[in-house]
Design a protein around this motif. Sequence first.
Motif, mmCIF file in Angstrom:
data_model
loop_
_atom_site.group_PDB
_atom_site.id
_atom_site.type_symbol
_atom_site.label_atom_id
_atom_site.label_comp_id
_atom_site.label_asym_id
_atom_site.label_seq_id
_atom_site.Cartn_x
_atom_site.Cartn_y
_atom_site.Cartn_z
ATOM 1 N N VAL A 56 2.850 95.867 10.326
ATOM 2 C CA VAL A 56 1.749 96.559 11.002
ATOM 3 C C VAL A 56 2.001 98.054 10.903
ATOM 4 N N ARG A 65 -2.648 99.275 20.893
ATOM 5 C CA ARG A 65 -3.361 98.354 19.990
ATOM 6 C C ARG A 65 -2.450 97.867 18.872
ATOM 7 N N ALA A 66 -1.614 98.767 18.366
ATOM 8 C CA ALA A 66 -0.688 98.356 17.300
ATOM 9 C C ALA A 66 0.322 97.339 17.831
ATOM 10 N N GLU A 107 -1.245 93.952 18.151
ATOM 11 C CA GLU A 107 -1.336 93.300 16.838
ATOM 12 C C GLU A 107 0.019 92.744 16.419
ATOM 13 N N GLU A 144 0.472 89.498 18.343
ATOM 14 C CA GLU A 144 -0.454 88.451 17.902
ATOM 15 C C GLU A 144 -0.074 87.894 16.541
ATOM 16 N N ARG A 145 0.336 88.751 15.623
ATOM 17 C CA ARG A 145 0.615 88.327 14.243
ATOM 18 C C ARG A 145 2.099 88.037 14.035
#
Length: 631
Positions: free
Chosen positions: A88, A105-106, A109, A112-113
Amino acid sequence: MRTLHAACIGLLCSTLACALSASVAEDAGRAAPEPDAFETWSTLASAESVSPARAAEGDFVRQWRGPDGREIRLVVKRPRPAADAPVVRLPPVPDGEDAQPYFQRALAEVRERKAGRLLIPRGTYVFKSLAEKNAPGHLLLRDLSDLSIEGDGATLVFTRDLHGLFLQRARRVRLSGVTLDYALRTVSVARAERRDGENVLVIDPRYLVTGADAVRYVSEYDAAAQRWVPGGKRVLLPPGHADSARYLGEQAWASPAFKTLQPGQRYTVFHHWYGGQAIRIEDVPGPQQSEDIVIEGVTIHSAPGMGILAYGLRRGLAIVDSRIEPRADGSSPVSTSYDAIHVQLGGGDVLIAGNRIRRQGDDGINLNNPVSPVVRSEDGGRALVLGAYSRFIRQGDMLAFFDGQGQLSEQVRVGEAPKPLGGLDHRVVLERPVDVASGSTVRDLALLSARFDVSGNTIEDCHCHGLLAQWPNGRIEGNTFRHLRANAIRLLTDVGQWKEGIGAFNVSVRGNEFTDIGLDTAPLLPWGAITVYGGARGGRLATEPVNRHIEIVDNRIRGAEQGCVTVASARDVRVEGNRCEATNRQSPGKPSLQVLQAGEVVLRGNRREGKSSGGLRVESTAAGVSAQVDY
């Protein structure tokens, strides 16, 4: 009998094994003598010499043999993301915008990933808001594992008196390639002046301040040399102090407490009282407790509090090839306002290597461990009210109790979950009553730290002790200490004034360089650049041993205000091959090597040079000392 028992201890077999082997060899069949309280505690506290972590290729592994003959093995694991874990990249942050939402936000992510890397492009990122109401820090690094956060020369700037990076429930996380800084006036330089019958501090115009900038801490400073004056004047004004400084306008402050300052002299002025840390790792015992944190190639330019604080780590911390130092432009005379690195509840496996630490406002490195005071006894000793750090105690933990000399009295298990009483106090119910007085202290065996390596660091030009080592199973090797306001290395524990530490057990201090070392003014004992000691109740020196199996070997001390090496409150210490040059500058001719309140100390092959360096003194309170006659 005594020889056989000592041999067993020297080989570090367990207390039970020593007693068994001794009793087998005893001609008359007599049982081996019971170990004394200190021997029991030193064996128990230093038992974990080998890391429980299993190393993989690329992990940090350090291995050596300690002074007691055992192998010490330290492991800090690097992130191990899945082979197909994504990367990311932080999106561009427009000039002038708040970086906070972009980073959050990063990180969302990443979670989540299940990303293995978070890349932060080169640039300056200013944090103007918080991720959540009452957040403890500017950037919350929570619930992360097997992640490398990589900055390509990125600078993160924090704008509030809060922690910068706040790590919690973080496991195998690496931070590298970033610079951390604060957009706050943390420290300035002032001159004392006499005005209208009182002393005032006038802050240099290059350090702009307003009435909103408090004065918390003042210390005498040599502005030309950019160093603190050893033994210089200090004034502490914590929040709520009766003599809090008042702002007079035009960079000037006044306080009745300034009466001790010398007009015309310069002073550093610290504007925060133990404020936010640049990096704080905070957790409580549990399955997701943080462990294996790597800080590599990171620079910290300022902080209103400490640089790096670990407070509740399960184990595993590597701080390597990093810098804690002021900005190069001279806009601040100091880096962090307080300790550069402080590990309070670290668990063990701590590696601090290859770092440069300079111009901070307090200790360079403090390897600490909690000691809780007994506030009072209730229910006939079945329940106790414990003070500081008692919030970390859990049901089922084994507590060790200590008297005012730091000697182990007994061990009892916690029978119920501690109940918070407000402030720092908790009510702890035990499985059986104990007979302890208020003022006694407690260590939780589940919270003991062990295994550290402090090697190849430079600590210089600071308002500091270089290193406080209060853990078992460590080495301090190949470091450089220069231009310190106070003494360089303390090996200790203190159950009195400071209530901290476990004790320096099985610790080696070898091949370090010391230049221009300052002084300590506390009248506890005759201080040395390297001092082994223990603090007892009432602010006194411990007359019983609280440190054991220490070697101080092949160090070079060049220029020290006080002595070279002092050994007190310890047993089984070797001081060998050290060079003491131009020590005792404050009191020329006084002994540079001193032994007191200690036993089984060997001194040999040490050398002294310079007229101010006095000889060797072994006080009558020491026993079993093999003194060096040619020093």
